[in-house]
Design an enzyme around this catalytic site. Structure first.
Site, PDB file in Angstrom:
ATOM      1  N   GLN A  39      34.899  38.677  47.282  1.00 55.71           N
ATOM      2  CA  GLN A  39      35.963  39.573  46.833  1.00 55.71           C
ATOM      3  C   GLN A  39      35.643  41.021  47.174  1.00 55.71           C
ATOM      4  O   GLN A  39      36.478  41.759  47.666  1.00 55.71           O
ATOM      5  CB  GLN A  39      36.133  39.469  45.304  1.00 55.71           C
ATOM      6  CG  GLN A  39      37.019  38.335  44.893  1.00 55.71           C
ATOM      7  CD  GLN A  39      38.369  38.477  45.519  1.00 55.71           C
ATOM      8  OE1 GLN A  39      39.108  39.407  45.261  1.00 55.71           O
ATOM      9  NE2 GLN A  39      38.694  37.568  46.403  1.00 55.71           N
ATOM     10  N   LYS A  45      29.013  33.934  44.578  1.00 57.03           N
ATOM     11  CA  LYS A  45      29.530  33.661  45.925  1.00 57.03           C
ATOM     12  C   LYS A  45      30.955  34.186  46.105  1.00 57.03           C
ATOM     13  O   LYS A  45      31.189  35.054  46.945  1.00 57.03           O
ATOM     14  CB  LYS A  45      29.464  32.162  46.208  1.00 57.03           C
ATOM     15  CG  LYS A  45      28.780  31.870  47.507  1.00 57.03           C
ATOM     16  CD  LYS A  45      28.631  30.387  47.691  1.00 57.03           C
ATOM     17  CE  LYS A  45      27.867  30.152  48.978  1.00 57.03           C
ATOM     18  NZ  LYS A  45      27.411  28.784  49.104  1.00 57.03           N
ATOM     19  N   THR A  54      41.099  33.616  45.650  1.00 60.04           N
ATOM     20  CA  THR A  54      39.874  34.291  45.233  1.00 60.04           C
ATOM     21  C   THR A  54      38.847  33.339  44.633  1.00 60.04           C
ATOM     22  O   THR A  54      37.685  33.705  44.490  1.00 60.04           O
ATOM     23  CB  THR A  54      40.206  35.348  44.171  1.00 60.04           C
ATOM     24  OG1 THR A  54      41.007  34.709  43.168  1.00 60.04           O
ATOM     25  CG2 THR A  54      40.997  36.487  44.767  1.00 60.04           C
ATOM     26  N   LEU A 113      30.137  35.436  37.104  1.00 63.57           N
ATOM     27  CA  LEU A 113      30.097  33.991  36.845  1.00 63.57           C
ATOM     28  C   LEU A 113      29.598  33.227  38.049  1.00 63.57           C
ATOM     29  O   LEU A 113      28.879  32.252  37.920  1.00 63.57           O
ATOM     30  CB  LEU A 113      31.498  33.475  36.515  1.00 63.57           C
ATOM     31  CG  LEU A 113      32.007  33.639  35.092  1.00 63.57           C
ATOM     32  CD1 LEU A 113      33.290  32.854  34.932  1.00 63.57           C
ATOM     33  CD2 LEU A 113      30.971  33.192  34.075  1.00 63.57           C
ATOM     34  N   GLY A 123      37.438  42.217  42.152  1.00 56.24           N
ATOM     35  CA  GLY A 123      38.448  42.078  43.204  1.00 56.24           C
ATOM     36  C   GLY A 123      38.909  43.450  43.591  1.00 56.24           C
ATOM     37  O   GLY A 123      38.438  44.049  44.555  1.00 56.24           O
ATOM     38  N   GLU A 124      39.827  43.973  42.768  1.00 58.05           N
ATOM     39  CA  GLU A 124      40.428  45.247  43.115  1.00 58.05           C
ATOM     40  C   GLU A 124      39.418  46.387  43.169  1.00 58.05           C
ATOM     41  O   GLU A 124      39.511  47.279  44.013  1.00 58.05           O
ATOM     42  CB  GLU A 124      41.578  45.533  42.152  1.00 58.05           C
ATOM     43  CG  GLU A 124      42.710  44.583  42.486  1.00 58.05           C
ATOM     44  CD  GLU A 124      43.764  44.455  41.423  1.00 58.05           C
ATOM     45  OE1 GLU A 124      44.796  45.106  41.556  1.00 58.05           O
ATOM     46  OE2 GLU A 124      43.569  43.672  40.478  1.00 58.05           O
ATOM     47  N   ILE A 130      44.940  32.681  43.862  1.00 52.79           N
ATOM     48  CA  ILE A 130      45.466  33.514  44.955  1.00 52.79           C
ATOM     49  C   ILE A 130      44.603  33.395  46.213  1.00 52.79           C
ATOM     50  O   ILE A 130      44.944  33.907  47.277  1.00 52.79           O
ATOM     51  CB  ILE A 130      45.621  34.967  44.463  1.00 52.79           C
ATOM     52  CG1 ILE A 130      46.242  35.875  45.508  1.00 52.79           C
ATOM     53  CG2 ILE A 130      44.318  35.526  43.967  1.00 52.79           C
ATOM     54  CD1 ILE A 130      46.481  37.300  45.037  1.00 52.79           C
TER      55      ILE A 130
HETATM   56 MO1  MOS Z   1      46.799  42.857  42.067  1.00 51.23          MO
HETATM   57  S1  MOS Z   1      47.658  44.448  43.044  1.00 51.23           S
HETATM   58  O1  MOS Z   1      47.230  43.137  40.440  1.00 51.23           O
HETATM   59  O2  MOS Z   1      47.531  41.482  42.752  1.00 51.23           O
END
Ligand code: MOS
Length: 753
Positions: free
Chosen positions: A645, A640, A472, A637, A711-712, A470
């Protein structure tokens, strides 16, 4: 033997993105970059009412215009099916009605027709010439929700003890309603579909965070076997959840290609991004907290409402983090949905937990003030030993360390709780400082994954999986895992993603792509090594003649006898060359944890967000001047892209706190700030220094490398930390996001007066 005692190998450093060069040179091909021979362009016609019926659709002018090949609508588009209910991560879509299915308009901008022409400009001009007559009906885009509007009785997401009774008798209580607005995903890359039907098979270049699911949904809706649909998504300019599941434009492009026998490109415009491809719905959440005088929580209720569209039931899931965040004997979390004439909502970065934690972590701050207690101390006092909701131990929880580390880095020992009591010095002199803290968490899961690893006779390795990057760093992370397991340098590892012809892989969602691919790729590497050992020991000319595969070991790209020293090891490509075999291939698999029965652990990542705002009361000028973020995301992991993120997520969190809100016009129901000038996003000028720390405690319940994925989580808690800081600076408690200057003028007036 037990995985619990295995120490994960050292991380192989801060590898820059393996696809970085392709991106900066423009060689990376995104969906809308595909230009196929004879390709036509589709442009949808969007409804200009939010509720009612189409009474007439006049295409007479449009279809005679230059370059126009077809004008499609309900009567001439051809059959599209609805998708059956999903199984796992196959068959999911949020807007379930196929385009043009009926004459009813349920939201402003709904596709009512589509023009296909030789050029994008011709299609755009002809789409404007389609004359649609409507019979408008009353519509509702109100941002005030009443419990009585709920579509169904609220769902009880968590329940323990008797929270209502405990709240009534609690020594100290807070009881407030918090709200977060509709927010629109605005990845730089617009949604796009390039569809190519060859008479039997569809090749679909989609902007999707889940090629496998897209293939499944589109095959169902187009009414063809799944093997007749190939979905390709090599690069994504992000999606933030908006590209998880297919939207109607994908079916329009595919059906038009089938109807016309030509490739068709449809690029969703920025204004359509606000209408037709999902958004985070508005949430309205009542939180009640009750505590003893010494700060022990005794009651917590969290009752949420969110809007959904007229046809589809999207629940934001604000209770996600409520049940396990704190130790409290009496708790209830519920959720319900209300209908509005808006496009169907969908997941947006940190669905549920992010708006839910804004409410919960604001309420905890309000409780700390009511108790006259330090907000960090209050959180530490109520740290749970287990997940009290699921009655399971945490796979790994280091929330206390997040708070303590963050406090240390932020300089919390200098905090003085009185509103407006902290003043800036140096560059900040003359400004009032506000400090705020909030906790955050996010689910740590994985999903079913297959992957193939080939050790090649040219000395390289190739890893392939039908997941997608995506943006990331999934290409980079797969390269990291193979490098770690084989000892090969990253420049000898090829990663192939984003194509349903590859072994089915995970969605790029839930922040779990990394955690999902790790076990499957490790399994694939080990199987490839076993294949290599078989090759190395087979036949009279074998490199290890008269030996058995079990006698061999693999390390640093070489094979040796287990009991011999490293100097005798033979490069694997030599073994393949000697046998004249192109590759030793292993197919790996892992079941994933999501939805698995008999869970033994509660799996989450945790973190603490610290924000500083500066406040100039004379001009009501508010800035976020500093953010310190500490994340417990398992083993990192590759620091960077991981740091990248979290920084990006914090920047989005600042947008959530201060800027982002999709406004629906009360007259027309149109999202009126449907562009990047009026929908305010955080810019560089708004983004302060962001100090990111990873605790780096491996979570070996999750996978052998201990990595949970990030990420989230970086977006969770940020808005509450900022509004808590705003309160500390100004005395104004903002419970409805985003913070508006109007909210703060109250404080200005008091100070100026
Ligand atoms: Mo995330 S909102 O599960 O792309």
């Amino acid at each position: 033997m037990a995985t619990q005692s295995t120490v994960p190998p050292k991380t192989n450093g801060r590898l820059p993105r393996v696809d970085g060069q392709l991106k900066v040179t423009g060689a990376a091909k995104y969906s809308s970059d595909y230009n196929l021979a004879g390709m036509l362009y589709a442009v949808p016609v969007c409804a200009t009412i939010a509720s009612g019926k189409i009474t007439k659709l006049d295409v007479s002018k449009a279809q005679t215009m230059s370059g126009v090949k077809a004008v499609y609508h309900r009567e001439n588009f051809g059959k599209l099916f609805r998708a059956a209910p999903p199984s796992g991560f196959n068959g999911i879509l949020d807007e379930k009605r196929p385009p043009f299915e009926d004459v009813v308009v349920r939201y402003y901008g709904q596709y009512v027709a589509a023009v296909v022409a030789l050029t994008f400009e011709q299609a755009t001009a002809a789409a404007r010439a389609v004359v649609v007559t409507y019979d408008a009906a009353p519509m509702n885009v109100s941002t005030r929700f009443a419990e009585s509007e709920a579509v169904e009785k609220p769902t009880e997401d968590s329940k323990r003890g008797d929270p209502d009774a405990a709240f009534k008798t609690a020594a100290v209580t807070v009881d407030h309603v918090y709200a977060t607005p509709a927010e629109t995903h605005n990845p730089i890359e617009l949604h796009a579909s390039v569809a190519d039907f060859d008479g039997q098979n569809f090749t679909l270049y989609e902007t999707t965070q889940a090629v496998v699911n897209s293939q499944n949904v589109l095959a169902q809706m187009l009414g063809v076997p799944v093997e007749n649909v190939r979905v390709i998504s090599r690069f994504l300019g992000s999606g933030f959840g908006g590209k998880l599941w297919p939207w109607p434009h994908a079916m329009i492009a595919a059906q038009a290609s089938r109807n016309l026998g030509k490739p068709v490109k449809l690029v969703v415009t920025r204004d359509m991004m606000f209408q037709n491809v999902g958004h985070r719905p508005r949430t309205q959440q009542r939180v009640r907290l009750g505590a003893s005088a010494d700060g022990k929580l005794v009651a917590l209720t969290h009752d949420s409402l969110n809007h959904t569209s007229m046809l589809d039931d999207y629940s934001e899931g604000c209770s996600e983090a409520t049940g396990y965040s704190y130790s409290v004997p009496n708790l209830r979390a519920t959720s319900a949905i209300v209908r509005r004439n808006v496009g169907t909502p969908t997941s947006m970065r940190g669905p549920g937990a992010v708006p839910g934690l804004f409410a919960l972590e604001s309420a905890v701050d309000e409780l700390a003030i009511a108790l006259k207690m330090d907000p960090i101390k209050l959180r530490l006092l109520n740290e749970p030993a287990i997940d009290e909701d699921k009655k399971l131990p945490f796979s790994s929880r280091h929330f206390v360390e997040c708070l303590n580390t963050g406090a240390e880095k932020f300089g919390w020992s200098r905090y003085t709780p009185t509103v407006g009591s902290m003043k800036g010095t140096g560059e900040q002199s003359g400004l009032t400082l506000g400090w705020g803290v909030a906790g955050c968490s996010w689910i740590a899961e994985s999903c079913e994954t297959s992957a193939t690893v080939e050790l090649l006779s040219n000395g390289g390795a190739r890893v392939s999986c039908a997941t997608q990057d995506i943006g990331t760093g999934t290409y980079t992370v797969l390269s990291n895992i193979v490098a770690e397991k084989t000892g090969l340098p990253n420049d000898r590892i090829e990663v192939v993603l984003g194509d349903t012809n590859l072994p089915p892989g995970p969605i790029s969602g839930g922040s779990w792509a990394t955690a999902s691919v790790i076990p499957a790729v490790i399994d694939a590497v080990e199987k490839a090594q076993q294949k290599l050992f078989a090759i190395a020991t087979a036949g009279p000319d074998a490199v290890f003649v008269d030996k058995e595969p079990k006698d061999l070991a693999f390390g640093e790209g070489k094979v040796r006898l287990k009991d011999s020293d490293a100097s005798t090891a033979i490069p694997f490509e030599k073994i393949l060359a000697r046998a004249s075999v192109r590759s030793a291939t292993g197919k790996g698999k892992s079941p994933g944890s999501f939805g698995a029965p008999d869970r033994k652990f509660s799996q989450h990542s945790f973190g603490a967000q610290f924000a500083e705002v500066t406040w100039e009361s004379e001009t009501a000028r508010l800035r976020v001047s500093r953010v310190v973020t500490v994340i417990d995301g398992g083993r990192i992991l590759n620091p960077k892209p991981a740091r990248n993120q979290i920084e990006g997520a914090v920047v989005m969190g600042i947008g959530m706190a201060l800027f982002e809100a999709t406004r629906y016009d009360a007259q027309s129901g149109a999202p009126i700030n449907n562009n990047l000038a009026d929908y305010i996003l955080t810019t560089n000028a708004d983004a302060p220094e962001i100090d990111v720390t990873f605790l780096d405690h491996p979570d070996l319940v999750i996978n052998a490398l201990g990595a949970r994925g990030v990420g989230e989580i970086g977006r969770a808690g940020v808005a509450a930390a900022i509004t808590n800081a705003v309160h500390h600076a100004t005395g104004v408690r903002v419970r409805e996001l985003p913070v508006r200057i109007e909210d703060l003028l109250e404080a200005t007036a008091e100070r100026v007066a």
